[in-house]
Design a protein around this motif. Structure first.
Motif, short mmCIF file in Angstrom:
data_model
loop_
_atom_site.label_atom_id
_atom_site.label_comp_id
_atom_site.label_asym_id
_atom_site.label_seq_id
_atom_site.Cartn_x
_atom_site.Cartn_y
_atom_site.Cartn_z
N VAL A 9 39.69 42.85 40.79
CA VAL A 9 40.80 41.90 40.68
C VAL A 9 41.99 42.45 41.44
CG1 VAL A 9 42.35 40.65 39.12
CG2 VAL A 9 40.01 41.20 38.38
N TYR A 79 45.69 35.94 49.99
CA TYR A 79 44.49 35.84 49.15
C TYR A 79 43.22 36.08 49.97
CZ TYR A 79 47.65 33.44 45.82
OH TYR A 79 48.67 33.11 44.97
N GLU A 88 37.15 40.15 44.23
CA GLU A 88 36.30 39.08 43.67
C GLU A 88 37.14 38.01 42.99
OE1 GLU A 88 33.47 40.95 41.15
OE2 GLU A 88 32.73 42.29 42.73
N SER A 89 38.36 38.38 42.60
CA SER A 89 39.31 37.41 42.05
C SER A 89 40.72 37.95 42.22
CB SER A 89 39.02 37.12 40.57
OG SER A 89 39.18 38.28 39.78
N ILE A 115 37.99 32.26 46.49
CA ILE A 115 37.65 33.06 45.32
C ILE A 115 38.58 32.63 44.19
CG2 ILE A 115 36.80 35.03 46.65
CD1 ILE A 115 39.43 36.47 46.03
N PRO A 116 38.24 32.91 42.94
CA PRO A 116 39.11 32.50 41.84
C PRO A 116 40.49 33.15 41.93
CG PRO A 116 36.93 33.11 41.03
CD PRO A 116 36.99 33.54 42.46
N VAL A 117 41.52 32.32 41.78
CA VAL A 117 42.91 32.81 41.76
C VAL A 117 43.57 32.27 40.50
CG1 VAL A 117 45.15 32.87 42.89
CG2 VAL A 117 43.06 32.86 44.28
N SER A 145 40.08 42.01 31.91
CA SER A 145 39.81 40.95 32.88
C SER A 145 41.10 40.36 33.43
CB SER A 145 39.02 39.82 32.20
OG SER A 145 39.82 39.19 31.21
N ALA A 146 40.97 39.53 34.45
CA ALA A 146 42.14 38.84 34.99
C ALA A 146 42.78 37.97 33.91
CB ALA A 146 41.74 37.99 36.19
#
Length: 289
Positions: A9, A79, A88-89, A115-117, A145-146
Motif C-alpha cells: 500500500v 498513482y 497494489e493499492s 489499482i484500488p485507491v 490494511s489500507a
C-alpha cells in the motif's frame, strides 16, 4: 521509492500536510504539490520561488497571490507511477474538501488509476492533516490494511483541534475561505479573531481585542483541548517566528505530561496556506494520540 508497507500500500498526501521532506522520504509517502500563483507566475508549492517569506512579502506588497489544486491528471500520474513501482493499492489522504478542490481531484483520479485507491478527506489543514497521514503510515507499517489505516486517519483527524489567529481577515476574505466568519466579525476592525476548523471549514471561535490576548487564548484553548490525553502538539506560523517560539515554550511547559517527552512541533506554513492566512498568523494543533 518502492512501497515498503504491508500489502504494498502506497500512501499519498498533498503539500499542505507540512510533512518534512525527509520524513516523507523515510516513510515512503508520496507528496503531490498544490500550486501558488504570484503575480502572473505559477509555482509548485515548495519551489525556491515560492517560499513562505516570498508569499508574506508579496501579500504585504499587495502583489496578487492565488492558489490552485493539483488537477486529477497530476494525481493519476502519481498513482500510476506508484503502481508501476509495485503498489497494489493506494491510500490518498488530503486537506479538507471544504476549503480546497484537492480531495475532489484525488477522487476523480482514483477512478482511472487501474489499482484500488482509497481517498480520505481529513477535514483538517496543515499539521493536523500531517498527523493523520503519519497515523495511517504507522498502521500500515504495523501490518494493517489500507482500510484500517484510513479509519485510523479519519479518527485522528476528527479528534484533532486546530485553532489559529490572524492579524487580519482580509486574506481569508479574498480567497473566499471565511464564509460566516466574515459576517460575524462585520466591520469591527479593532477585533482580533481567533478561528477554528469546524466540520472542515474555517469558523470564528472567539473575538479578542489585542494580538497578545489572542495568543494567550490560543495557549489556554490548546491546554483545554489536551485535557488529560496523550497528545501531539504543533505550532505553525507565517512570518511570525517570535510569536510562535513563545507559544511553543509555553505549551511545552504546560503540556509536558501530555507530551510524554515529545517536543512541540514547530513549522512555517507553506505558500498555499500562507496565501490565505497572511503574515502574522499563528496556529496551534492538538492531536490526541
Amino acid at each position: 521509492m518502492p512501497p515498503s508497507q504491508a500489502d504494498s500500500v502506497v500512501l499519498v498526501t498533498d503539500s499542505t500536510a507540512m510533512l518534512p521532506s525527509h520524513v516523507a522520504a523515510q516513510r515512503g509517502i508520496v507528496v503531490v504539490p498544490l500550486q501558488v500563483v504570484i503575480g502572473a507566475r505559477s509555482y509548485e508549492e515548495g519551489a525556491p520561488e515560492a517560499t513562505p517569506q516570498t508569499i508574506a512579502d508579496a501579500l504585504r506588497e499587495w502583489t496578487p497571490v492565488s492558489t490552485s489544486r493539483p488537477g486529477p491528471a497530476v494525481f493519476l500520474e502519481a498513482y500510476q507511477q506508484a503502481a508501476q513501482q509495485g503498489a497494489e493499492s493506494i491510500l490518498s489522504i488530503h486537506l479538507s474538501g471544504e476549503v480546497s478542490g484537492t480531495f475532489e481531484s484525488a477522487q476523480l483520479a482514483a477512478r482511472e488509476a487501474g489499482i484500488p485507491v482509497l481517498t480520505v478527506d481529513t477535514r483538517q489543514l496543515g499539521f493536523a492533516t500531517g498527523y493523520a497521514v503519519l497515523t495511517a503510515a504507522d498502521v500500515l507499517a504495523a501490518g494493517g490494511s489500507a482500510e484500517d489505516a484510513a479509519a485510523a486517519a479519519r479518527t485522528r483527524a476528527a479528534a484533532t483541534t486546530s485553532l489559529f489567529y490572524v492579524d487580519t481577515l482580509e486574506y481569508l476574505r479574498r480567497g473566499g475561505r471565511i464564509g460566516a466568519a466574515a459576517a460575524l466579525i462585520g466591520s469591527a476592525l479593532a477585533v482580533k479573531p481567533l478561528l477554528a476548523l469546524a466540520e472542515g471549514r474555517v469558523s470564528l471561535r472567539e473575538k479578542v481585542r489585542t494580538s497578545s490576548r489572542a495568543l494567550s487564548r490560543l495557549e489556554e484553548l490548546a491546554v483545554e483541548a489536551a485535557g488529560d490525553c496523550s497528545v501531539d502538539v504543533a505550532v505553525a506560523h507565517l512570518s511570525a517566528a517570535d510569536r510562535a517560539d513563545v507559544l511553543v515554550g509555553r505549551l511545552a511547559e504546560r503540556l509536558a505530561v501530555n507530551l510524554e517527552g515529545r517536543e512541540v512541533d514547530l513549522g512555517e506554513v507553506g505558500a498555499v496556506l500562507g496565501a490565505h492566512v497572511g503574515p502574522g498568523m499563528v496556529a496551534v494543533v492538538v492531536a490526541p494520540r
